[in-house]
Design a protein around this motif. Sequence first.
Motif, PDB file in Angstrom:
ATOM      1  N   PHE A 282       0.780  -1.116  -0.032  1.00 32.32           N
ATOM      2  CA  PHE A 282      -0.017   0.154   0.073  1.00 32.32           C
ATOM      3  C   PHE A 282       0.828   1.362   0.047  1.00 32.32           C
ATOM      4  O   PHE A 282       0.476   2.190  -0.687  1.00 32.32           O
ATOM      5  CB  PHE A 282      -1.128  -0.040   1.160  1.00 32.32           C
ATOM      6  N   ALA A 283       1.905   1.223   0.510  1.00 32.19           N
ATOM      7  CA  ALA A 283       2.978   2.243   0.576  1.00 32.19           C
ATOM      8  C   ALA A 283       3.449   2.705  -0.659  1.00 32.19           C
ATOM      9  O   ALA A 283       3.408   3.737  -1.144  1.00 32.19           O
ATOM     10  CB  ALA A 283       4.020   2.193   1.754  1.00 32.19           C
ATOM     11  N   ALA A 284       3.953   1.690  -1.595  1.00 32.11           N
ATOM     12  CA  ALA A 284       4.119   1.823  -2.713  1.00 32.11           C
ATOM     13  C   ALA A 284       3.089   2.194  -3.657  1.00 32.11           C
ATOM     14  O   ALA A 284       3.242   3.166  -4.904  1.00 32.11           O
ATOM     15  CB  ALA A 284       4.804   0.523  -3.260  1.00 32.11           C
ATOM     16  N   ALA A 285       1.985   1.814  -3.516  1.00 33.21           N
ATOM     17  CA  ALA A 285       0.666   2.346  -4.170  1.00 33.21           C
ATOM     18  C   ALA A 285       0.478   3.633  -3.984  1.00 33.21           C
ATOM     19  O   ALA A 285      -0.138   4.237  -5.229  1.00 33.21           O
ATOM     20  CB  ALA A 285      -0.554   1.332  -3.529  1.00 33.21           C
ATOM     21  N   THR A 286       0.885   4.224  -2.963  1.00 34.10           N
ATOM     22  CA  THR A 286       0.656   5.776  -2.756  1.00 34.10           C
ATOM     23  C   THR A 286       1.556   6.711  -3.444  1.00 34.10           C
ATOM     24  O   THR A 286       1.213   8.007  -3.650  1.00 34.10           O
ATOM     25  CB  THR A 286       0.551   6.289  -1.147  1.00 34.10           C
ATOM     26  N   LYS A 287       2.271   6.120  -4.131  1.00 36.62           N
ATOM     27  CA  LYS A 287       3.382   6.903  -5.052  1.00 36.62           C
ATOM     28  C   LYS A 287       3.002   6.633  -6.296  1.00 36.62           C
ATOM     29  O   LYS A 287       3.768   7.311  -7.335  1.00 36.62           O
ATOM     30  CB  LYS A 287       5.108   6.219  -4.629  1.00 36.62           C
ATOM     31  N   SER A 288       2.156   5.949  -6.804  1.00 39.51           N
ATOM     32  CA  SER A 288       1.736   5.926  -8.227  1.00 39.51           C
ATOM     33  C   SER A 288       0.974   7.055  -8.952  1.00 39.51           C
ATOM     34  O   SER A 288       0.223   7.763  -8.059  1.00 39.51           O
ATOM     35  CB  SER A 288       0.968   4.666  -8.567  1.00 39.51           C
ATOM     36  N   LYS A 289       1.636   7.322 -10.123  1.00 38.80           N
ATOM     37  CA  LYS A 289       1.051   8.566 -10.696  1.00 38.80           C
ATOM     38  C   LYS A 289      -0.720   8.372 -10.676  1.00 38.80           C
ATOM     39  O   LYS A 289      -1.485   9.483 -10.546  1.00 38.80           O
ATOM     40  CB  LYS A 289       1.327   8.599 -12.074  1.00 38.80           C
ATOM     41  N   GLU A 290      -1.270   7.412 -11.160  1.00 38.69           N
ATOM     42  CA  GLU A 290      -2.501   7.084 -11.198  1.00 38.69           C
ATOM     43  C   GLU A 290      -3.240   7.513  -9.901  1.00 38.69           C
ATOM     44  O   GLU A 290      -4.386   8.177  -9.880  1.00 38.69           O
ATOM     45  CB  GLU A 290      -2.937   5.674 -11.597  1.00 38.69           C
ATOM     46  N   TYR A 291      -2.633   6.990  -8.642  1.00 34.20           N
ATOM     47  CA  TYR A 291      -3.226   7.347  -7.338  1.00 34.20           C
ATOM     48  C   TYR A 291      -3.396   8.896  -7.128  1.00 34.20           C
ATOM     49  O   TYR A 291      -4.304   9.372  -6.658  1.00 34.20           O
ATOM     50  CB  TYR A 291      -2.620   6.417  -6.498  1.00 34.20           C
ATOM     51  N   LEU A 292      -2.185   9.255  -7.268  1.00 30.13           N
ATOM     52  CA  LEU A 292      -2.101  10.892  -6.928  1.00 30.13           C
ATOM     53  C   LEU A 292      -2.999  11.914  -7.672  1.00 30.13           C
ATOM     54  O   LEU A 292      -3.551  12.602  -7.363  1.00 30.13           O
ATOM     55  CB  LEU A 292      -0.553  11.197  -7.064  1.00 30.13           C
ATOM     56  N   ASP A 293      -2.934  11.301  -9.013  1.00 31.37           N
ATOM     57  CA  ASP A 293      -3.767  12.003 -10.018  1.00 31.37           C
ATOM     58  C   ASP A 293      -5.249  11.909  -9.597  1.00 31.37           C
ATOM     59  O   ASP A 293      -6.024  12.960  -9.597  1.00 31.37           O
ATOM     60  CB  ASP A 293      -3.733  11.442 -11.363  1.00 31.37           C
ATOM     61  N   THR A 294      -5.846  10.848  -9.299  1.00 30.44           N
ATOM     62  CA  THR A 294      -7.142  10.893  -8.718  1.00 30.44           C
ATOM     63  C   THR A 294      -7.311  11.275  -7.432  1.00 30.44           C
ATOM     64  O   THR A 294      -8.355  12.126  -7.399  1.00 30.44           O
ATOM     65  CB  THR A 294      -7.549   9.122  -8.217  1.00 30.44           C
ATOM     66  N   LEU A 295      -6.532  11.314  -6.439  1.00 32.53           N
ATOM     67  CA  LEU A 295      -6.790  12.237  -5.248  1.00 32.53           C
ATOM     68  C   LEU A 295      -6.861  13.766  -5.555  1.00 32.53           C
ATOM     69  O   LEU A 295      -7.551  14.525  -5.009  1.00 32.53           O
ATOM     70  CB  LEU A 295      -5.421  11.961  -4.332  1.00 32.53           C
ATOM     71  N   ASP A 296      -5.967  14.064  -6.655  1.00 36.46           N
ATOM     72  CA  ASP A 296      -6.010  15.595  -6.838  1.00 36.46           C
ATOM     73  C   ASP A 296      -7.225  15.923  -7.712  1.00 36.46           C
ATOM     74  O   ASP A 296      -7.779  16.894  -7.338  1.00 36.46           O
ATOM     75  CB  ASP A 296      -4.669  15.792  -7.953  1.00 36.46           C
ATOM     76  N   LYS A 297      -7.872  14.919  -8.469  1.00 39.02           N
ATOM     77  CA  LYS A 297      -9.266  15.262  -9.103  1.00 39.02           C
ATOM     78  C   LYS A 297     -10.176  15.239  -8.228  1.00 39.02           C
ATOM     79  O   LYS A 297     -11.436  16.247  -8.323  1.00 39.02           O
ATOM     80  CB  LYS A 297      -9.561  14.028 -10.240  1.00 39.02           C
ATOM     81  N   ILE A 298     -10.090  14.409  -6.972  1.00 40.26           N
ATOM     82  CA  ILE A 298     -11.571  14.446  -5.944  1.00 40.26           C
ATOM     83  C   ILE A 298     -11.164  15.372  -4.863  1.00 40.26           C
ATOM     84  O   ILE A 298     -12.023  15.537  -3.885  1.00 40.26           O
ATOM     85  CB  ILE A 298     -11.742  13.171  -5.515  1.00 40.26           C
ATOM     86  N   GLY A 299      -9.983  16.175  -4.853  1.00 37.25           N
ATOM     87  CA  GLY A 299      -9.703  17.058  -3.877  1.00 37.25           C
ATOM     88  C   GLY A 299      -9.202  16.410  -2.463  1.00 37.25           C
ATOM     89  O   GLY A 299      -9.383  17.547  -1.571  1.00 37.25           O
ATOM     90  N   MET A 300      -8.548  15.548  -2.537  1.00 40.36           N
ATOM     91  CA  MET A 300      -7.862  14.858  -1.535  1.00 40.36           C
ATOM     92  C   MET A 300      -6.524  15.097  -1.323  1.00 40.36           C
ATOM     93  O   MET A 300      -5.924  15.549  -2.088  1.00 40.36           O
ATOM     94  CB  MET A 300      -8.339  13.576  -1.357  1.00 40.36           C
ATOM     95  N   ILE A 301      -6.011  15.278  -0.092  1.00 42.18           N
ATOM     96  CA  ILE A 301      -4.708  15.630   0.195  1.00 42.18           C
ATOM     97  C   ILE A 301      -3.711  14.412   0.590  1.00 42.18           C
ATOM     98  O   ILE A 301      -4.181  13.426   1.633  1.00 42.18           O
ATOM     99  CB  ILE A 301      -4.622  16.526   1.533  1.00 42.18           C
ATOM    100  N   PRO A 302      -2.865  13.857  -0.182  1.00 42.41           N
ATOM    101  CA  PRO A 302      -2.205  12.747   0.136  1.00 42.41           C
ATOM    102  C   PRO A 302      -1.452  13.059   1.210  1.00 42.41           C
ATOM    103  O   PRO A 302      -0.572  14.108   1.489  1.00 42.41           O
ATOM    104  CB  PRO A 302      -1.311  12.626  -1.030  1.00 42.41           C
TER     105      PRO A 302
END
Length: 339
Positions: A282-302
């Motif tokens: 899961f730690a590695a998953a939080t570094k993926s571009k797809e994950y970070l892009d999705t959080l940015d789209k929905i207004g979440m803070i990583p």
Amino acid sequence: MRQSTEKGGGGMKAKSIISILFLAAIFFTLAGQSTAAEYPERPITLLVGFSPGGSMDLSARALAASAEKILGQPVVIENKPGGTGMVALAAMLAQNPDGYTLCATPSSVIIRASQLQEAPFKPFTSFRPIIGFSEPQLGIVVKNDARWKSLKELANYAQKNPNKLKYATTGIGSTTHAAVDEISAKKKLQMIHVPYKGSMEALTALLGGHVDFAALTTELIPAVKSGQARLLAVISEKRSPIFPKIPTLKELGYDFANDAVFAVVAPADVPADMAKKLEESFAAATKSKEYLDTLDKIGMIPVYYDGEKFSEFLKIYWKKINQHLIATGVIKEAATKTE
């Protein structure tokens, strides 16, 4: 001679038995290591305690989509809304702690909601924290055509009109509910609380005119941007980068800020090697571009908390929230024991 032969034969038999037991021990050790190395061998279920489409659901799905590529097995989201997220946590604990059923939950369910109502778990001992992965942006909103242009105007109206205003939150004991409780306690307001199973349902109720205002999570962002809703205050330590002109509750004189971190937890008895693999994946998953892009789209803070740091976070905030709830007269003591 015969007696000597029998003794020697007995010694040989004993050595043979010891050898067999030794080999068996090695076999089972290797078999155990092989099983751990192969985990997961089938899909993992990630329970979410809120309705589909909300910030908890969407961020958990983004994390799961990235994590399953690393784990090599599907991570399937299963929504179990209810009890301000407690239903999903209880459902996870009812399953075999084999690493195949996890739960995505806000920290506020574990440490805030369980102080306000008796929970079917012990906050410090029932769970094995895996990772804290994001924070929502929270705020208090009204419809775009509402008479109130500021939180001060809303509070003044509520003072003059007891029990006339209805407000929606993401559930009893949630951070959004606690924020309104802080305002009510300071201003001695009497209002009608209408709890929902998630932010999307609460937002729908607001836009449909069923409530007068709402304390929401990230789902408020598109509604405010589109002009459907008006943001009166944000529930965070600092102003939102998306809405920098909107004041925080603290700036408005209320001693409250968001204390919710979205996390993945497992049952406390999940094997340590499996928990470690989950944490690393899961730690590695939080570094993926797809994950970070999705959080940015929905207004979440990583954010990132490993299992140990998230466990520390829960204990620190349990104490802070407990002191705040008692000081404001909301509770006399926590409804749930920590361990």
